[in-house]
Write a protein that holds these residues in place. Structure first.
Motif, PDB file in Angstrom:
ATOM      1  N   LEU A  10       0.833  -1.210   0.000  1.00 17.84           N
ATOM      2  CA  LEU A  10       0.000   0.000   0.000  1.00 17.84           C
ATOM      3  C   LEU A  10       0.867   1.259   0.000  1.00 17.84           C
ATOM      4  CD1 LEU A  10      -2.627  -1.109   2.672  1.00 17.84           C
ATOM      5  CD2 LEU A  10      -2.882  -1.146   0.172  1.00 17.84           C
ATOM      6  N   PRO A  11       0.465   2.294  -0.756  1.00 19.18           N
ATOM      7  CA  PRO A  11       1.210   3.559  -0.746  1.00 19.18           C
ATOM      8  C   PRO A  11       1.119   4.223   0.623  1.00 19.18           C
ATOM      9  CG  PRO A  11      -0.874   3.843  -1.912  1.00 19.18           C
ATOM     10  CD  PRO A  11      -0.728   2.372  -1.631  1.00 19.18           C
ATOM     11  N   LYS A  12       2.112   5.024   0.951  1.00 18.09           N
ATOM     12  CA  LYS A  12       2.163   5.680   2.261  1.00 18.09           C
ATOM     13  C   LYS A  12       1.665   7.122   2.157  1.00 18.09           C
ATOM     14  CE  LYS A  12       4.203   1.995   3.836  1.00 18.09           C
ATOM     15  NZ  LYS A  12       3.411   0.990   4.585  1.00 18.09           N
ATOM     16  N   TRP A  13       0.905   7.538   3.159  1.00 18.77           N
ATOM     17  CA  TRP A  13       0.454   8.932   3.235  1.00 18.77           C
ATOM     18  C   TRP A  13       1.582   9.797   3.764  1.00 18.77           C
ATOM     19  CZ3 TRP A  13      -2.233  12.760   1.699  1.00 18.77           C
ATOM     20  CH2 TRP A  13      -2.474  13.882   2.510  1.00 18.77           C
ATOM     21  N   GLN A  14       1.872  10.877   3.027  1.00 18.56           N
ATOM     22  CA  GLN A  14       2.934  11.794   3.427  1.00 18.56           C
ATOM     23  C   GLN A  14       2.308  13.044   4.038  1.00 18.56           C
ATOM     24  OE1 GLN A  14       6.085  10.807   3.202  1.00 18.56           O
ATOM     25  NE2 GLN A  14       5.513   8.904   2.154  1.00 18.56           N
ATOM     26  N   GLU A  15       2.129  13.022   5.318  1.00 16.56           N
ATOM     27  CA  GLU A  15       1.466  14.133   6.021  1.00 16.56           C
ATOM     28  C   GLU A  15       2.233  15.449   5.837  1.00 16.56           C
ATOM     29  OE1 GLU A  15      -1.414  13.505   8.093  1.00 16.56           O
ATOM     30  OE2 GLU A  15      -1.634  15.678   7.977  1.00 16.56           O
ATOM     31  N   SER A  16       3.550  15.347   5.675  1.00 22.89           N
ATOM     32  CA  SER A  16       4.368  16.558   5.575  1.00 22.89           C
ATOM     33  C   SER A  16       4.354  17.175   4.176  1.00 22.89           C
ATOM     34  CB  SER A  16       5.817  16.242   5.965  1.00 22.89           C
ATOM     35  OG  SER A  16       6.351  15.250   5.096  1.00 22.89           O
ATOM     36  N   ASP A  17       3.792  16.475   3.211  1.00 24.43           N
ATOM     37  CA  ASP A  17       3.752  16.983   1.834  1.00 24.43           C
ATOM     38  C   ASP A  17       2.634  18.022   1.711  1.00 24.43           C
ATOM     39  OD1 ASP A  17       3.717  17.508  -0.843  1.00 24.43           O
ATOM     40  OD2 ASP A  17       3.545  15.432  -1.506  1.00 24.43           O
ATOM     41  N   ALA A  18       3.015  19.288   1.642  1.00 27.56           N
ATOM     42  CA  ALA A  18       2.029  20.371   1.613  1.00 27.56           C
ATOM     43  C   ALA A  18       1.233  20.405   0.316  1.00 27.56           C
ATOM     44  CB  ALA A  18       2.728  21.717   1.823  1.00 27.56           C
TER      45      ALA A  18
END
Length: 216
Positions: A10-18
């Motif tokens: 599964l792809p990962k969610w990048q919370e820091s990617d604005a």
């Protein structure tokens, strides 16, 4: 019987990617889960497909008012009862992100808007007439012939023909291809000579917005 695939795919969610969109991420997450599913578990097979289709509609600007609650209902069933670890994990991630970013989901579903202009149904693509130098590279790159213009002319994109492949944006040397959300810029309706199109000044735009607000 369970899927051989596990949550590592599964792809990962990048919370820091604005620049990322949580709704678009959940669509891609469920797209991966449905494609990796072996199809032996009903909740894994049908649940991932149903959730993917609903979120896809939302990203295309076709969300319905009941979609948020419907998605949570299906995802909670998957989270509790699906037999494979991959689909349970995908459902759990979606649930957490829906609850943590409920305002952004509501914006997508109710107002058809995406904060970062990632979801195709929430923006249009245009050529900035102040930056276009009429080189023609965007016109040549468009697979659908959606761009009109010729040498020395400001190019114009037909929104009804544009597939939003964004190939034109990648080839424009001037950075003139842009996205517009709810507020649309003033643009020429057809190609005009470079340097001949005047946009309203910032002050004039502000006055226009004020007039629009007063009419509501």
């Amino acid at each position: 019987m369970t899927c051989k695939a596990n949550s590592a795919v599964l792809p990962k969610w990048q919370e820091s990617d604005a620049n990322a969109c949580v709704v678009d991420y959940c669509k891609n997450l469920m797209d991966t889960a449905r494609k990796e599913s072996c199809g032996k578990c009903v909740l894994c097979r049908e649940g991932t497909w149903q959730v993917y289709e609903i979120i896809k509609d939302i990203t295309e600007g076709n969300g319905q008012s009941e979609d948020f609650e419907l998605l949570l209902e299906i995802l909670e069933q998957m989270d509790k009862n699906a037999k494979c670890e991959m689909s349970r994990t995908a459902a759990s991630i979606c649930i957490d992100l829906m609850k943590a970013h409920e305002e952004e989901w509501d914006k997508h579903i109710r107002r058809k808007r995406c904060s970062n202009l990632v979801c195709k149904g929430t923006y249009t693509v245009y050529v900035d007439p102040q930056l276009c130098d009429g080189c023609g590279k965007c016109l040549e790159s468009c697979p659908h012939g959606a761009i009109a213009g010729k040498a020395g002319m400001i190019h114009v994109i037909n929104p009804n023909m544009c597939s939003k492949s964004m190939i034109c944006m990648s080839v424009c040397p001037k950075g003139a291809i842009k996205k517009a959300g709810a507020v649309k810029p003033k643009l020429p309706s057809e190609p005009v000579p470079v340097g001949s199109f005047d946009q309203p000044s910032a002050g004039q735009e502000g006055e226009t917005m004020m007039r629009r607000r007063r009419r509501r």
